[in-house]
Design an enzyme around this catalytic site. Sequence first.
Site, PDB file in Angstrom:
ATOM      1  N   TRP A 289       0.735  -1.177   0.173  1.00 54.75           N
ATOM      2  CA  TRP A 289      -0.066  -0.122  -0.099  1.00 54.75           C
ATOM      3  C   TRP A 289       0.749   1.118   0.207  1.00 54.75           C
ATOM      4  O   TRP A 289       0.439   2.303   0.687  1.00 54.75           O
ATOM      5  CB  TRP A 289      -0.893   0.052   1.269  1.00 54.75           C
ATOM      6  CG  TRP A 289      -1.942  -0.933   1.133  1.00 54.75           C
ATOM      7  CD1 TRP A 289      -3.371  -0.644   0.587  1.00 54.75           C
ATOM      8  CD2 TRP A 289      -2.031  -2.504   1.284  1.00 54.75           C
ATOM      9  NE1 TRP A 289      -4.109  -1.611   0.538  1.00 54.75           N
ATOM     10  CE2 TRP A 289      -3.335  -2.781   0.993  1.00 54.75           C
ATOM     11  CE3 TRP A 289      -1.193  -3.338   1.685  1.00 54.75           C
ATOM     12  CZ2 TRP A 289      -3.603  -4.112   1.220  1.00 54.75           C
ATOM     13  CZ3 TRP A 289      -1.580  -4.661   1.844  1.00 54.75           C
ATOM     14  CH2 TRP A 289      -2.987  -5.012   1.572  1.00 54.75           C
ATOM     15  N   CYS A 324      -6.627  -4.788  -1.832  1.00 58.57           N
ATOM     16  CA  CYS A 324      -7.877  -5.641  -1.508  1.00 58.57           C
ATOM     17  C   CYS A 324      -8.479  -6.544  -2.388  1.00 58.57           C
ATOM     18  O   CYS A 324      -8.840  -7.722  -2.728  1.00 58.57           O
ATOM     19  CB  CYS A 324      -8.765  -5.088  -0.334  1.00 58.57           C
ATOM     20  SG  CYS A 324      -9.592  -3.730  -1.313  1.00 58.57           S
ATOM     21  N   HIS A 383     -13.562  -1.866   1.118  1.00 56.01           N
ATOM     22  CA  HIS A 383     -12.560  -2.869   1.291  1.00 56.01           C
ATOM     23  C   HIS A 383     -13.407  -4.058   0.663  1.00 56.01           C
ATOM     24  O   HIS A 383     -14.647  -4.117   0.661  1.00 56.01           O
ATOM     25  CB  HIS A 383     -12.509  -3.091   2.720  1.00 56.01           C
ATOM     26  CG  HIS A 383     -11.652  -4.502   3.087  1.00 56.01           C
ATOM     27  ND1 HIS A 383     -10.452  -4.685   2.178  1.00 56.01           N
ATOM     28  CD2 HIS A 383     -11.617  -5.547   3.890  1.00 56.01           C
ATOM     29  CE1 HIS A 383     -10.013  -6.000   2.617  1.00 56.01           C
ATOM     30  NE2 HIS A 383     -10.849  -6.283   3.759  1.00 56.01           N
ATOM     31  N   ASP A 406     -11.831 -13.675   3.777  1.00 56.27           N
ATOM     32  CA  ASP A 406     -11.085 -12.539   3.368  1.00 56.27           C
ATOM     33  C   ASP A 406      -9.576 -12.917   3.191  1.00 56.27           C
ATOM     34  O   ASP A 406      -9.071 -13.172   4.436  1.00 56.27           O
ATOM     35  CB  ASP A 406     -11.349 -11.342   4.245  1.00 56.27           C
ATOM     36  CG  ASP A 406     -10.702 -10.173   3.855  1.00 56.27           C
ATOM     37  OD1 ASP A 406      -9.839 -10.035   3.095  1.00 56.27           O
ATOM     38  OD2 ASP A 406     -10.937  -8.967   4.428  1.00 56.27           O
ATOM     39  N   TYR A 570      -6.503   4.325  -0.496  1.00 63.36           N
ATOM     40  CA  TYR A 570      -7.704   3.979  -0.325  1.00 63.36           C
ATOM     41  C   TYR A 570      -8.411   3.562   0.878  1.00 63.36           C
ATOM     42  O   TYR A 570      -9.594   3.272   1.357  1.00 63.36           O
ATOM     43  CB  TYR A 570      -8.447   2.968  -1.589  1.00 63.36           C
ATOM     44  CG  TYR A 570      -8.164   1.779  -1.272  1.00 63.36           C
ATOM     45  CD1 TYR A 570      -9.037   0.753  -0.622  1.00 63.36           C
ATOM     46  CD2 TYR A 570      -6.817   1.390  -1.739  1.00 63.36           C
ATOM     47  CE1 TYR A 570      -8.565  -0.507  -0.455  1.00 63.36           C
ATOM     48  CE2 TYR A 570      -6.450  -0.210  -1.547  1.00 63.36           C
ATOM     49  CZ  TYR A 570      -7.211  -1.076  -0.977  1.00 63.36           C
ATOM     50  OH  TYR A 570      -6.740  -2.215  -0.681  1.00 63.36           O
TER      51      TYR A 570
END
Length: 738
Positions: A289, A324, A383, A406, A570
Amino acid sequence: MYRMSETMSTNEENKLPLNGRRAIPPNYSNDEENEVPEMEAFGLIPRGFNPRDYLRVVDIYMFKEPQEINKQEHHTDKYYNPKLIVRRGQAFQIQIDFNRPYKPETDQFWLEFLMGRYPQRNKGTYIPILVGNVLKPGQWGAKIIHRENNSIRLSIMSSTTCIIGKFRFYVAVLTPYGILRTRRNAATDTYILFNPWCQLDAVYMDDEKEREEYVLNDVGVVFHGNVEDVKSRSWSYGQFEENVLDACLFLMDKAELELSGRGNPIKICRVASAVINSRDEDGVIAGSWSNSYDYGVAPSAWTGSVDILLEYYSSKQPVRYGQCWVFAGVFNTFLRCLGIPARLITNYSSAHDNNANLRLDFFLDDEGKVDTRLTKDSIWNYHCWNEAWMTRPDLPVGFGGWQVVDGTPQETSDGMYRCGPASVQAIKHGHVCFQFDAPFVYAEVNGDIFYTRVEKNGTQVVEKIDTTRVGQLIVTKEVGGDGMVDITEEYKFREGSDEERLALETAVMYGVKKQTIQDTTYQPQTDVDMDFQAQKAVLGNDFKVTITFRNKSRNSYTATTYLSGNIVFYTGVTKSEFKKHSFSAKLEPSSSSSFDIVIKSSEYMSELLEQASFHFFVTARINETGKILAVQKAVMLEIPTLRIKTKGELVAGKEASVIVEFTNPLKQTLENVMLRLEGPGVLRTMKKQFGRIPMNSTLTWEVKFFPMRPGLRKLIASLNSDALRHVYGELNVQIQKP
């Protein structure tokens, strides 16, 4: 595993280490094999014995072509794989040719399916099947359905709890002196998958339209952006493409899931959610990220899962980089490929709460500005995670159906970065005591935001509590189309309803930490409201934002107002503040006043991150009362799109060409431009590097290709460069039969 390796003498070093708990080593490779003897003698074989005198298998037909009965009836005809692929709990057919007609009175033969290096009957990795007269639903069995000359045709039923993976297949014939087996033949290998069409399967789904979407659709839509500005892009799952099935089976080997556990979708989802990310055991995708992706592919450049899975399958090293939606896209491919119905979910304003207390703290200093040092929690603009469909025999009745899984590494669960499967139904009703990771998901969709002012002496004063922002919109792609469907009500009751309050009390009872308001002094501000709106803006242009006060009282007030504009990832994490503006607002009694502030492109362009995402934080202090108002809002810029068109008609197997165009809208030259184009069933991913695109100039890229399969397909393209990312284009194409 207790390995007593130090007790071994040196000459035994090359043997398997002794193991105090089991006689057979762990069996978690679908790829490894054992030697299977072609002649298994019962004792001494007499001199005159000639195996040719007995029934002998000459040939085996698996009916494994896409147009033949097995793949048609099992919905596996789309797999780009030459071997037999069937779904468990459903009959399939094979034909065996012998050297002479089969005589049931005297001849005895059986079938064998084997998996792994140490096949064992009680583990489900060695399956002998005797030929009988009747097939029982849900159990292994075989019966002859046709006899002609030297051939027989068999119908074989597999168990509904059978292991998922690739089996080796043998035919064994009994003779008085031993067992004769067919030779190892890779062409008869058989893949067995989950079966959502079979009522006895744990992943059974009763709606045909839903099965077509959640199992057979190889393209999907990722919703991104933010609540006020939902954006979408296509993602190629490509679960039927060449080698993808083998790559997905390899992931279970990599996760070291015992072969015997591979019939259970709960176990498969749990281990897969850890192996999709590289935080433990070098999983598939390395997350980043950081906005610098020098040694890999920027997350926004990927157009689908196939390249990622195949690169991992061949290199065995994590593929760089993902965020993600990339983890969720690859996870969805894995699930659909194995036959588990799955869909990709987006939760807008997703709470990443570092201590799972359902409370996200934003600390303000005494002037009302956010204190970035103290504020640890973040709210992701969005997400993405997955839902997988299955029964939950491990939970009380009623918690089967969609389960959250996830693969994005956020927090550890049982010591590994993984999450789920957690029952959506349990999350909605607050029953977060049920495994796995329900409290974490509950907090992601239900947190409250506390704005707390920290005074110089350390006293904390709660200025505002926002109970509605987190998880206010949860969406997925509609069945049978590219539209969006709002599934928020599957995760939570309506805000403010009695049921919602009850679900929260239940969650707290089951151990979700919730701090009560009594710990802190909180008097909400009632007589003045503040609202913040941003004009829709295109990347590279100026735009204006408006702050509106509504004074409902009969007093005149002055409000000292701060606006802080931040460039954010984000995930809601700030990279830099690019705009500071403060002013004093005069608020007349019983009236509204609006104030415009212009945001210039020169202020934000040099700092901008790839999703063109801003976060505005506005705080105002009413000087007469000392009360503080706070509001925050995410703003997304419109990113220009790629144009895709095709030339001439598209026929399967005939050369065609597609053209991708892009016009640079920025007031600067784009450097290091990379284009990608793919379409499952149409063309393998193509990449092209362009050095630079000057401002206002247009790039054109023509690609020649041979469409593989007829039908309605999708082409997906992305553009990536130093200053501009997240540029996409797509086109639906109809490919004709030749």
